[in-house]
Design an enzyme around this catalytic site. Structure first.
Site, PDB file in Angstrom:
ATOM      1  N   THR A   1      -1.090   0.900   6.380  1.00 38.83           N
ATOM      2  CA  THR A   1      -0.666  -0.198   5.512  1.00 38.83           C
ATOM      3  C   THR A   1      -0.553  -1.451   6.367  1.00 38.83           C
ATOM      4  O   THR A   1       0.091  -1.434   7.416  1.00 38.83           O
ATOM      5  CB  THR A   1       0.680   0.100   4.827  1.00 38.83           C
ATOM      6  OG1 THR A   1       1.161  -1.090   4.189  1.00 38.83           O
ATOM      7  CG2 THR A   1       1.743   0.575   5.809  1.00 38.83           C
ATOM      8  N   GLY A   2      -1.187  -2.520   5.931  1.00 38.21           N
ATOM      9  CA  GLY A   2      -1.096  -3.730   6.744  1.00 38.21           C
ATOM     10  C   GLY A   2      -2.117  -4.769   6.335  1.00 38.21           C
ATOM     11  O   GLY A   2      -2.657  -4.737   5.225  1.00 38.21           O
TER      12      GLY A   2
ATOM     13  N   GLY B   1      -5.310  -5.829   5.936  1.00 40.35           N
ATOM     14  CA  GLY B   1      -6.487  -4.992   5.857  1.00 40.35           C
ATOM     15  C   GLY B   1      -7.667  -5.444   6.669  1.00 40.35           C
ATOM     16  O   GLY B   1      -8.388  -4.617   7.255  1.00 40.35           O
TER      17      GLY B   1
ATOM     18  N   THR C   1       0.873  -1.162   0.000  1.00 42.27           N
ATOM     19  CA  THR C   1       0.000   0.000   0.000  1.00 42.27           C
ATOM     20  C   THR C   1       0.910   1.211   0.000  1.00 42.27           C
ATOM     21  O   THR C   1       2.010   1.157   0.544  1.00 42.27           O
ATOM     22  CB  THR C   1      -0.884   0.022   1.266  1.00 42.27           C
ATOM     23  OG1 THR C   1      -1.737  -1.121   1.271  1.00 42.27           O
ATOM     24  CG2 THR C   1      -1.749   1.271   1.331  1.00 42.27           C
TER      25      THR C   1
ATOM     26  N   ARG D   1     -12.492  -9.140  -3.239  1.00 45.57           N
ATOM     27  CA  ARG D   1     -12.005  -8.707  -1.930  1.00 45.57           C
ATOM     28  C   ARG D   1     -11.571  -7.239  -1.947  1.00 45.57           C
ATOM     29  O   ARG D   1     -10.913  -6.768  -2.862  1.00 45.57           O
ATOM     30  CB  ARG D   1     -10.828  -9.593  -1.508  1.00 45.57           C
ATOM     31  CG  ARG D   1     -10.221  -9.236  -0.139  1.00 45.57           C
ATOM     32  CD  ARG D   1      -9.025  -8.335  -0.246  1.00 45.57           C
ATOM     33  NE  ARG D   1      -8.415  -8.086   1.072  1.00 45.57           N
ATOM     34  CZ  ARG D   1      -7.447  -7.206   1.287  1.00 45.57           C
ATOM     35  NH1 ARG D   1      -6.961  -6.500   0.296  1.00 45.57           N
ATOM     36  NH2 ARG D   1      -6.950  -7.035   2.510  1.00 45.57           N
TER      37      ARG D   1
END
Length: 364
Positions: A275-276, A278, A223, A251
Site C-alpha cells: 500500500t503506498g 503506486g 488500499t 490511471r
C-alpha cells in the site's frame, strides 16, 4: 519525502522480531487497510474504534477459513472482501472517486504454489473486485483484464453487480469536490443512485459525516490487502483498491501489477501485499523484490524493511505486509501509520493503527 531514518527507527523499534521462541504456526494471516499520515490526533476515539473493528472483522473472516483447514487463497479473498464492504476503507464500497465522479476499482490475487495470478483494473460495477481478480486467475487464460472487458468477464463468471450508488460515501465525494476545486477543475454531477447531500446547519457549517466512513481530511494511501499461509503451507496474497482521489486518464497504480503491489511464491518463501504511492511501488517492483530477498536468505522483516527503504530513497511512501513460508509475518512502513493486523494458529488476533504500536506476530 518521509525520512528514511524514521522508517528504519520505526521498523527496528516496533516491527523487529522479538527473540522469543514459540511453536511454529500451522496457519497464519496478516492484513492491511492502507498506510499514510495516520496519527492519534487525527482520529477521534470513536473512529479509531471503528477502524479497529473493521480490521478485526477482516481477520475474523480470513482466520475462520484457515482454522477449518481452508486454503490461503480462500482466506485472503475472505479478508479482503470484508474490507471491500466496509466504507472506512478505500476499496469496493467507500472507494475514492475519479475526476469524472466515478469509482474505478483495481484488485489482484496470486497463488504462491504455482505463481498463478489474476488482476483487474477499472471496474465500476462489480461488488467485489478481488473476486473478479480470482475469476481471471482461475477461469480465463489471462492475468489482467481492464475496464469494460473486465466487467463483462466478471458478469459472465456470475459475480455480483451493483449500481454506482452502492460504492458512494459522502466523505469520499466531498473529498473529490475539494480536490477538484483546489485544482481549478470542473465538478462532475452527483452520481446516479447516491443519497441526497446531507443538510448543513448553516452556510459555512461542515457536513456531519458518518463515523463509519473515512474522515474527510484522510491522508493515507487507500488500499487493502491480505497475505496468508494455510495448514498445507500454501502462500497467497490479495490486494484491492479504489486508487487515488481525482485520478485522471484511466490511471492504474501498483495493486493489479503483479510484482509491484501483489506477489506470492512458495519457492521464494514469501507473499506480499503493498500500500503506498503506486507509481513508486511500480518503479521499484516492490513485491517481487521482497520475495527475491527472502529467496536469497533474508528474513521477512529484513526483506520488507530493506525494500521500503529503497522505495523511500526514490521518493515513495507506504508500507507492506509480508508472509513467510514458516508462517512468520512482517509489517514495514515509512509513514506514521498503517491500518494492520495479524492472527495465527498460535497467536491471538491483534490490530494496530499507529507507527508506534505493535500488532500481533507469529514467530516460530
Amino acid at each position: 519525502m518521509k525520512s528514511i531514518a524514521f522508517a528504519a527507527a520505526a521498523a527496528a523499534a516496533v516491527l523487529a522480531a522479538p527473540a522469543l521462541a514459540q511453536e511454529a504456526p500451522t496457519w497464519s494471516l496478516a492484513i492491511h487497510g492502507g498506510a499514510g499520515v495516520i496519527e492519534r490526533a487525527q482520529l477521534s476515539p470513536e473512529r479509531d474504534a471503528a477502524y479497529r473493528a473493521g480490521l478485526q472483522a477482516a481477520l475474523d473472516a480470513g482466520s475462520a477459513v484457515l482454522a477449518r483447514g481452508g486454503s490461503s487463497l480462500d482466506a485472503v479473498q475472505a479478508a479482503v472482501e470484508a474490507m471491500e464492504d466496509n466504507p472506512l476503507f478505500n476499496a469496493g464500497r467507500g472507494a475514492v472517486f475519479t475526476s469524472a465522479g466515478k469509482n474505478e476499482l483495481d484488485a489482484a490475487v496470486m497463488d504462491g504454489t504455482d505463481l498463478n495470478a489474476g488482476a483487474v483494473a477499472g471496474l465500476t460495477r462489480t461488488r467485489h473486485p478481488i473476486a473478479a481478480a480470482r475469476a481471471v486467475m482461475e477461469k480465463s487464460p489471462h492475468v489482467m483484464l481492464i475496464g469494460e472487458g473486465a466487467e463483462t468477464f466478471a458478469r459472465s463468471a456470475g459475480l455480483e453487480e451493483v449500481g454506482p450508488g452502492f460504492f458512494f460515501t459522502e466523505s469520499r465525494w466531498q473529498a473529490l469536490l475539494k480536490a477538484l476545486r483546489d485544482a481549478g477543475q470542473p465538478l462532475p454531477p452527483r452520481p446516479e443512485g447516491a443519497p441526497a447531500e446531507p443538510a448543513r446547519l448553516g452556510p459555512a457549517a461542515p457536513l456531519a459525516f458518518n463515523l463509519h466512513e473515512a474522515p474527510l481530511d484522510e491522508r493515507k494511501f487507500g488500499t487493502v490487502g491480505a497475505v496468508a499461509m494455510d495448514s498445507q503451507g500454501r502462500l497467497a496474497a490479495a490486494t484491492s483498491t479504489g486508487g487515488m482521489t481525482a485520478k485522471r486518464w484511466g490511471r492504474v497504480g501498483d495493486v493489479p501489477v503483479i510484482g509491484a503491489g501483489t506477489y506470492a511464491s512458495n519457492a521464494d518463501g514469501c507473499a506480499v501485499s503493498a500500500t503506498g504511492s503506486g507509481e513508486y511501488f511500480i518503479r521499484a517492483t516492490v513485491a517481487r523484490d521482497i520475495c527475491s530477498r527472502t529467496a536469497t536468505g533474508a528474513g521477512v522483516q529484513q526483506a520488507a524493511d530493506a525494500e521500503i527503504a529503497e522505495v523511500g530513497s526514490i521518493g515513495g511512501d507506504g508500507g507492506v505486509i509480508v508472509m513467510g513460508k514458516d508462517g512468520v509475518h512482517a509489517f514495514s512502513m515509512n509513514t506514521s501509520g498503517m491500518y494492520r493486523g495479524a492472527v495465527s494458529s498460535t497467536s491471538p488476533a491483534r490490530v494496530a493503527i499507529y507507527g508506534d504500536e505493535e500488532a500481533a506476530r507469529s514467530r516460530p
